[in-house]
Write a protein that holds these residues in place. Sequence first.
Motif, PDB file in Angstrom:
ATOM      1  N   ALA B  75      42.663  56.420 152.916  1.00 40.60           N
ATOM      2  CA  ALA B  75      43.195  57.496 152.082  1.00 40.60           C
ATOM      3  C   ALA B  75      44.466  58.095 152.672  1.00 40.60           C
ATOM      4  CB  ALA B  75      42.145  58.587 151.902  1.00 40.60           C
ATOM      5  N   GLY B  76      44.872  57.614 153.844  1.00 45.85           N
ATOM      6  CA  GLY B  76      46.093  58.124 154.454  1.00 45.85           C
ATOM      7  C   GLY B  76      45.893  59.436 155.171  1.00 45.85           C
ATOM      8  N   LEU B  97      52.779  57.730 149.830  1.00 44.76           N
ATOM      9  CA  LEU B  97      52.748  58.523 148.600  1.00 44.76           C
ATOM     10  C   LEU B  97      52.297  57.660 147.414  1.00 44.76           C
ATOM     11  CD1 LEU B  97      53.415  61.494 148.177  1.00 44.76           C
ATOM     12  CD2 LEU B  97      55.630  60.787 147.291  1.00 44.76           C
ATOM     13  N   ARG B 100      48.604  56.853 147.763  1.00 45.13           N
ATOM     14  CA  ARG B 100      47.733  57.986 147.408  1.00 45.13           C
ATOM     15  C   ARG B 100      47.780  58.256 145.909  1.00 45.13           C
ATOM     16  NH1 ARG B 100      50.043  62.336 150.801  1.00 45.13           N
ATOM     17  NH2 ARG B 100      51.415  60.786 151.692  1.00 45.13           N
ATOM     18  N   ARG B 101      48.925  57.941 145.277  1.00 49.94           N
ATOM     19  CA  ARG B 101      49.034  58.128 143.836  1.00 49.94           C
ATOM     20  C   ARG B 101      48.073  57.171 143.119  1.00 49.94           C
ATOM     21  NH1 ARG B 101      54.855  58.119 143.198  1.00 49.94           N
ATOM     22  NH2 ARG B 101      54.849  60.281 143.909  1.00 49.94           N
ATOM     23  N   TYR B 105      40.067  59.208 145.450  1.00 52.93           N
ATOM     24  CA  TYR B 105      39.373  59.344 146.725  1.00 52.93           C
ATOM     25  C   TYR B 105      38.414  60.524 146.711  1.00 52.93           C
ATOM     26  CZ  TYR B 105      38.799  60.108 151.800  1.00 52.93           C
ATOM     27  OH  TYR B 105      38.284  60.288 153.060  1.00 52.93           O
ATOM     28  N   VAL B 125      44.372  69.691 140.259  1.00 55.69           N
ATOM     29  CA  VAL B 125      44.530  68.287 140.675  1.00 55.69           C
ATOM     30  C   VAL B 125      45.277  67.502 139.590  1.00 55.69           C
ATOM     31  CG1 VAL B 125      43.304  66.188 141.353  1.00 55.69           C
ATOM     32  CG2 VAL B 125      42.458  68.404 142.099  1.00 55.69           C
ATOM     33  N   ILE B 128      49.002  68.067 139.860  1.00 50.37           N
ATOM     34  CA  ILE B 128      49.573  67.316 140.983  1.00 50.37           C
ATOM     35  C   ILE B 128      49.665  65.828 140.631  1.00 50.37           C
ATOM     36  CG2 ILE B 128      49.109  66.547 143.353  1.00 50.37           C
ATOM     37  CD1 ILE B 128      49.507  69.275 143.888  1.00 50.37           C
ATOM     38  N   ARG B 129      48.657  65.326 139.912  1.00 50.33           N
ATOM     39  CA  ARG B 129      48.624  63.906 139.584  1.00 50.33           C
ATOM     40  C   ARG B 129      49.370  63.576 138.308  1.00 50.33           C
ATOM     41  NH1 ARG B 129      46.143  60.568 142.825  1.00 50.33           N
ATOM     42  NH2 ARG B 129      44.479  61.246 144.192  1.00 50.33           N
ATOM     43  N   ARG B 130      49.987  64.592 137.707  1.00 55.71           N
ATOM     44  CA  ARG B 130      50.787  64.399 136.492  1.00 55.71           C
ATOM     45  C   ARG B 130      49.977  63.802 135.336  1.00 55.71           C
ATOM     46  NH1 ARG B 130      53.325  66.711 139.898  1.00 55.71           N
ATOM     47  NH2 ARG B 130      55.354  66.174 140.758  1.00 55.71           N
TER      48      ARG B 130
END
Lengths: 243, 263
Positions: B75-76, B97, B100-101, B105, B125, B128-130
């Motif tokens: 997941a970084g 980026l 994660r996009r 997760y 959320v 943020i995730r558009r």
Amino acid sequence: MRNMLIIARRELGAYFATPVAVVFIVIFLVLQSVLTFNMGGFFDRDQADLIPFFSFLPWVLLLLVPAITMRLWAEERRGGTIELLLTLPVRVWEAVVGKFIAAWCFCAIALVLTFPMVITVNFLGHPDNGMIVAGYLGALLVAGSFLSVGAAMSATTRNQVIAFVAAVALCLLFAVMSYPLVTEFLSQRVPVLAEVARGLSVNERYLGFTRGVIALPDIVFFASFMLFWLVANTLILQARKAD
Amino acid sequence: MPPGPDNSADATKSGRNQGNGGTMDTALIEMRGLTKYFGGFCAVRDVSFSVARGEVVGFLGPNGAGKSTTMKMLAGFMTPSSGSASIEGHDVLRDGLAARRALGYLPEGAPAYGEMSVEAFLEFVARIRRVGPDAVRRALALTSLDSVRLQPIETLSKGFKRRVGLAQALLHDPATLVMDEPTDGLDPNQKFEVRALIRAMAPRKAILISTHLLEEVEAICTRAVVIARGVIVADCTPAELAARHPSGRLDDVFRALTEAEAA
């Protein structure tokens, strides 16, 4: 850029989701008024200005700003939400700046709520309102500087108490750097450092604003000071976000 | 970059993919030699496997075996000491980026902002995730959270909280899902529902779930990867895994695999 504002908006909402925000603002206003009217001799001075108000302000901010910032990252660590936030498609600096903006807006709201002071002096006499505006601008910059220090301290630990104490200690250092206590000590031993200390003092830079002087070097100082600590905050998080 | 060599590199790559029967281009999660040290302690050692579209891989192991650490690296959130991983072809370090996009997760313990309502949290959320408000509605419906959508998350039961975490991971309908103990803390009925949900999504997605519940592996996983003390000790189908012990029961195999080295 957009992520930054989304995070700032969520953060600011979180402040007002609990009574803590209101309690905080009330304590700030009461403390600031008591200091101004009782210890500052607001009426005895017989002057229509806010000098006593502004001279106590950085000391109140020194104690209260770390109380805002202590939870900023420490709480995210403790609750595990830092893992959620930083595994969303956001850059670490966007989260850092977003949180900072929210905390700064909160401080601005607290400062704006001291407006009855401004009304009072305008009712009692004819103050220099330009000087008052400059003072508020200076106060906002001091608050932002302390916030950036406190946020970086909060990123180092999951313990809010440690974050608070570390932030107060560091802010105090930057507040008193220009005081004779520090500068005389330094000038006797390493005179070069005395000048550096005076130049890095948040309170020294703030003094100009309270006299109604908005000087570019001071603005540049505050901007670089905040930038430095925001970068430090980002690096601390990047290095040890999972700790 | 000159276009010539670039094209030829592409051509050889796709040629190799076809040679492998198309498995290469459907591997959405790939780990190559993932290793993580905490000081001198090696939590994860040389973990390599991949998850293709259509697969539900169960990541099995006792507590402290390195499941969560591996998933955090995917997941970084944690940086591997060595090795690399990619999500849908995006390296989790160099192209974090984008990785994660692409990824959905669910972190260990399904963390969420407790003071927010379920709906407000998912909207955060989603922004943020558009993705739009219909994505929130879809995620609420998928995880049966409609009845509590206006309640603050901290007032919810453990099962609901877990489902809020699930909804958050599913919000952008990701092709790749990594979930750390998705059914932990759920009652048997809720477990059944979540497993049904995972099974229904499986054909379109690559799913990696960690668990220490062996019946879960038998119920939904197409493959089981067993990890013990940071090292992969088995990677096969649940049936093959069960066949490794005379009794044919997964718990016996699990105990034999994960306790063997300690003896």
